[in-house]
Scaffold this motif. Structure first.
Motif, PDB file in Angstrom:
ATOM      1  N   ASP A 276      79.872  10.523  31.204  1.00 36.93           N
ATOM      2  CA  ASP A 276      78.443  10.850  31.226  1.00 36.93           C
ATOM      3  C   ASP A 276      78.108  11.706  32.445  1.00 36.93           C
ATOM      4  O   ASP A 276      77.414  12.728  32.347  1.00 36.93           O
ATOM      5  CB  ASP A 276      77.641   9.550  31.237  1.00 36.93           C
ATOM      6  CG  ASP A 276      76.141   9.779  31.113  1.00 36.93           C
ATOM      7  OD1 ASP A 276      75.720  10.899  30.721  1.00 36.93           O
ATOM      8  OD2 ASP A 276      75.384   8.844  31.402  1.00 36.93           O
ATOM      9  N   THR A 279      79.627  15.546  32.253  1.00 40.64           N
ATOM     10  CA  THR A 279      79.316  16.491  31.183  1.00 40.64           C
ATOM     11  C   THR A 279      77.854  16.908  31.207  1.00 40.64           C
ATOM     12  O   THR A 279      76.961  16.105  31.454  1.00 40.64           O
ATOM     13  CB  THR A 279      79.659  15.885  29.810  1.00 40.64           C
ATOM     14  OG1 THR A 279      79.089  14.575  29.705  1.00 40.64           O
ATOM     15  CG2 THR A 279      81.164  15.786  29.626  1.00 40.64           C
ATOM     16  N   ALA A 281      74.303  18.740  29.549  1.00 39.87           N
ATOM     17  CA  ALA A 281      73.529  18.548  28.319  1.00 39.87           C
ATOM     18  C   ALA A 281      74.081  19.433  27.203  1.00 39.87           C
ATOM     19  O   ALA A 281      74.140  19.014  26.040  1.00 39.87           O
ATOM     20  CB  ALA A 281      72.056  18.871  28.574  1.00 39.87           C
ATOM     21  N   ARG A 282      74.481  20.660  27.537  1.00 34.47           N
ATOM     22  CA  ARG A 282      75.058  21.550  26.528  1.00 34.47           C
ATOM     23  C   ARG A 282      76.345  20.973  25.963  1.00 34.47           C
ATOM     24  O   ARG A 282      76.575  21.017  24.749  1.00 34.47           O
ATOM     25  CB  ARG A 282      75.317  22.928  27.138  1.00 34.47           C
ATOM     26  CG  ARG A 282      75.964  23.901  26.157  1.00 34.47           C
ATOM     27  CD  ARG A 282      76.234  25.250  26.785  1.00 34.47           C
ATOM     28  NE  ARG A 282      76.928  26.125  25.852  1.00 34.47           N
ATOM     29  CZ  ARG A 282      77.372  27.338  26.168  1.00 34.47           C
ATOM     30  NH1 ARG A 282      77.212  27.830  27.387  1.00 34.47           N
ATOM     31  NH2 ARG A 282      78.000  28.070  25.254  1.00 34.47           N
ATOM     32  N   LYS A 284      77.256  17.741  25.927  1.00 36.17           N
ATOM     33  CA  LYS A 284      76.961  16.542  25.151  1.00 36.17           C
ATOM     34  C   LYS A 284      76.444  16.892  23.757  1.00 36.17           C
ATOM     35  O   LYS A 284      76.721  16.188  22.782  1.00 36.17           O
ATOM     36  CB  LYS A 284      75.934  15.677  25.891  1.00 36.17           C
ATOM     37  CG  LYS A 284      76.480  14.961  27.115  1.00 36.17           C
ATOM     38  CD  LYS A 284      75.383  14.105  27.756  1.00 36.17           C
ATOM     39  CE  LYS A 284      75.917  13.224  28.875  1.00 36.17           C
ATOM     40  NZ  LYS A 284      76.322  13.981  30.062  1.00 36.17           N
ATOM     41  N   ALA A 285      75.706  17.980  23.647  1.00 39.59           N
ATOM     42  CA  ALA A 285      75.110  18.358  22.363  1.00 39.59           C
ATOM     43  C   ALA A 285      76.155  18.735  21.323  1.00 39.59           C
ATOM     44  O   ALA A 285      75.865  18.711  20.122  1.00 39.59           O
ATOM     45  CB  ALA A 285      74.132  19.509  22.563  1.00 39.59           C
ATOM     46  N   GLN A 286      77.362  19.096  21.746  1.00 35.52           N
ATOM     47  CA  GLN A 286      78.385  19.500  20.776  1.00 35.52           C
ATOM     48  C   GLN A 286      79.585  18.540  20.744  1.00 35.52           C
ATOM     49  O   GLN A 286      80.530  18.766  20.001  1.00 35.52           O
ATOM     50  CB  GLN A 286      78.844  20.926  21.060  1.00 35.52           C
ATOM     51  CG  GLN A 286      79.372  21.201  22.450  1.00 35.52           C
ATOM     52  CD  GLN A 286      80.854  20.907  22.583  1.00 35.52           C
ATOM     53  OE1 GLN A 286      81.684  21.661  22.102  1.00 35.52           O
ATOM     54  NE2 GLN A 286      81.177  19.788  23.236  1.00 35.52           N
ATOM     55  N   ALA A 355      77.431   5.805  25.436  1.00 27.82           N
ATOM     56  CA  ALA A 355      77.557   7.241  25.142  1.00 27.82           C
ATOM     57  C   ALA A 355      76.980   7.559  23.769  1.00 27.82           C
ATOM     58  O   ALA A 355      77.680   8.059  22.882  1.00 27.82           O
ATOM     59  CB  ALA A 355      79.024   7.666  25.219  1.00 27.82           C
ATOM     60  N   PRO A 356      75.700   7.296  23.552  1.00 31.67           N
ATOM     61  CA  PRO A 356      75.109   7.543  22.230  1.00 31.67           C
ATOM     62  C   PRO A 356      75.097   9.018  21.864  1.00 31.67           C
ATOM     63  O   PRO A 356      74.936   9.361  20.688  1.00 31.67           O
ATOM     64  CB  PRO A 356      73.677   6.993  22.389  1.00 31.67           C
ATOM     65  CG  PRO A 356      73.406   7.048  23.856  1.00 31.67           C
ATOM     66  CD  PRO A 356      74.724   6.772  24.519  1.00 31.67           C
ATOM     67  N   TRP A 357      75.287   9.889  22.845  1.00 32.94           N
ATOM     68  CA  TRP A 357      75.341  11.328  22.617  1.00 32.94           C
ATOM     69  C   TRP A 357      76.708  11.790  22.113  1.00 32.94           C
ATOM     70  O   TRP A 357      76.891  12.984  21.875  1.00 32.94           O
ATOM     71  CB  TRP A 357      75.012  12.066  23.921  1.00 32.94           C
ATOM     72  CG  TRP A 357      75.469  11.337  25.144  1.00 32.94           C
ATOM     73  CD1 TRP A 357      74.710  10.523  25.935  1.00 32.94           C
ATOM     74  CD2 TRP A 357      76.785  11.327  25.709  1.00 32.94           C
ATOM     75  NE1 TRP A 357      75.469  10.002  26.960  1.00 32.94           N
ATOM     76  CE2 TRP A 357      76.740  10.487  26.839  1.00 32.94           C
ATOM     77  CE3 TRP A 357      77.981  11.930  25.375  1.00 32.94           C
ATOM     78  CZ2 TRP A 357      77.857  10.234  27.643  1.00 32.94           C
ATOM     79  CZ3 TRP A 357      79.105  11.699  26.161  1.00 32.94           C
ATOM     80  CH2 TRP A 357      79.035  10.862  27.272  1.00 32.94           C
ATOM     81  N   CYS A 358      77.656  10.878  21.941  1.00 27.06           N
ATOM     82  CA  CYS A 358      79.009  11.240  21.489  1.00 27.06           C
ATOM     83  C   CYS A 358      79.316  10.551  20.164  1.00 27.06           C
ATOM     84  O   CYS A 358      79.850   9.437  20.141  1.00 27.06           O
ATOM     85  CB  CYS A 358      80.041  10.851  22.543  1.00 27.06           C
ATOM     86  SG  CYS A 358      81.724  11.443  22.174  1.00 27.06           S
ATOM     87  N   PRO A 359      78.980  11.171  19.031  1.00 28.20           N
ATOM     88  CA  PRO A 359      79.252  10.538  17.734  1.00 28.20           C
ATOM     89  C   PRO A 359      80.744  10.346  17.503  1.00 28.20           C
ATOM     90  O   PRO A 359      81.575  11.132  17.968  1.00 28.20           O
ATOM     91  CB  PRO A 359      78.632  11.518  16.736  1.00 28.20           C
ATOM     92  CG  PRO A 359      78.573  12.824  17.450  1.00 28.20           C
ATOM     93  CD  PRO A 359      78.363  12.499  18.898  1.00 28.20           C
TER      94      PRO A 359
END
Length: 364
Positions: A276, A279, A281-282, A284-286, A355-359
């Motif tokens: 976390d 990394t 925001a860009r 994390k978004a991908q 890490a909810p931003w990491c599917p």
């Protein structure tokens, strides 16, 4: 058979490789790519061989266990890839591309690759890269647009280009990986993918144009120090993720292998916090990840006892594991299925919270 005269242009590869002997098939040795590789180690002894598959002093000789790491550092093999077919996959990638290399200079204690050729299995580079590229390009052209999203990718057909090697290290040896990155950067609807435990910053100088997915393998640093031998340290891998995204790569993560030991969930929680912080925001978004729990092998266990027995304290756990006979008849061990289901659920819950931003693309 006389050795060819090597080209004069040469660069000095990093210390993970100190090649002193190159085993080479005749056609591979005299090919343009073979000549480029020979130029990188002009002082190496060249040993002609009939087949990259059958080199007794490298493959299938159990006495090589004592020289496990030395062979990986000092030996290199040049061959030609004979089987150029593209195989379906469906888990991490839609397809497995014909390999541009086989084997590895790293020495992860759990790696399945040594079982393919036997024992240390240093890097074999396939020099007929134009044929490999042509096979992939023709296959991609036949696919047409991807009709619907799947777990591999929502829009592109994904080709794993590093099934039996680590492309980041392969790129230290030849331009094969650069050629493949260029191919997929110019192929609409297709994407290369490879997992890596090495940080090769020379790859940042390429122009992937979104056509290559790099999957950095991660595990808690203390465990990696024990079992990920000769790999990039976990902090170095974490520090590279943003840079690869900025350079035009898609970056995913391999949480692999997940090894159950005392305090394993706490160690993964710490790693996710480090991820976390590392990394943007860009990035994390991908991001997306794969979660793969350890599968070990009885034969590899016996080999490891000859060169790295401490790793077997966490890899070979009869108190936690059960046997599973693979399709090729090998005896593998994995965590007992009911326990494994619980462990998978625990780690997925931790990922959802930390890490909810990491599917998670898949977990097993």
């Amino acid at each position: 058979m006389p050795a060819p005269a090597a080209a004069t242009t040469a660069s000095t590869p990093p210390t993970i490789l100190d090649v002193t002997r190159i085993y080479a098939e005749r056609a591979a040795m005299y090919s343009p790519r073979g000549q480029e590789i020979l130029s990188r180690w002009p002082d190496a002894e060249i040993v002609p061989v009939e087949s990259h598959w059958r080199i007794p002093e490298l493959h299938g000789d159990e006495t090589n266990v004592r020289r496990w790491v030395r062979i990986k550092r000092e030996a290199l093999v040049l061959g030609e890839k004979k089987a150029l077919s593209v195989r379906p996959n469906g888990r991490s990638a839609d397809f497995i591309a014909p390999s541009s290399a086989n084997g590895c200079a790293m020495a992860c204690a759990y790696c399945y690759v040594p079982r393919r050729k036997g024992y240390s299995n240093p890097i074999t580079v396939f020099t007929n890269i134009d044929q490999i590229r042509g096979s992939i390009a023709r296959h991609a052209a036949r696919q047409g647009p991807k009709a619907e999203p799947n777990q591999c990718d929502p829009t592109d057909w994904v080709y794993d280009i590093g099934e039996n090697s680590d492309c980041s290290v392969d790129a230290l040896v030849s331009d094969n990986v650069a050629d493949l990155v260029d191919l997929f950067g110019r192929t609409p609807g297709a994407k290369a993918s490879f997992a890596t435990k090495w940080v090769n910053r020379d790859l940042l100088d390429l122009d992937p144009r979104g056509g290559t997915r790099v999957r950095f393998s991660l595990m808690p640093a203390a465990m990696a120090k024990l079992v990920d031998i000769r790999t990039a340290p976990i902090p170095e891998r974490l520090a590279a993720i943003n840079d690869f995204v900025e350079a035009g790569y898609e970056v995913h993560l391999n949480f692999s292998p997940v090894i159950v030991a005392d305090g394993w969930l706490e160690a993964w929680a710490e790693l996710l916090d480090q991820l976390d912080a590392a990394t943007s925001a860009r990035t994390k978004a991908q991001l997306a990840c794969e979660v793969i729990f350890l599968t070990h092998n009885e034969q590899l266990h016996e080999v490891n006892l000859g060169w790295h027995p401490r790793a077997e304290d966490v890899l070979w756990r009869p108190d936690l594991q059960e046997e599973k006979v693979s399709q090729n008849g090998a005896t593998n061990v994995r965590y007992r299925w009911q326990d494994k289901q619980r462990h998978v659920a625990q780690l997925l819950d931790l990922l959802a919270r930390r890490a909810p931003w990491c599917p998670v693309r898949y977990a097993f």
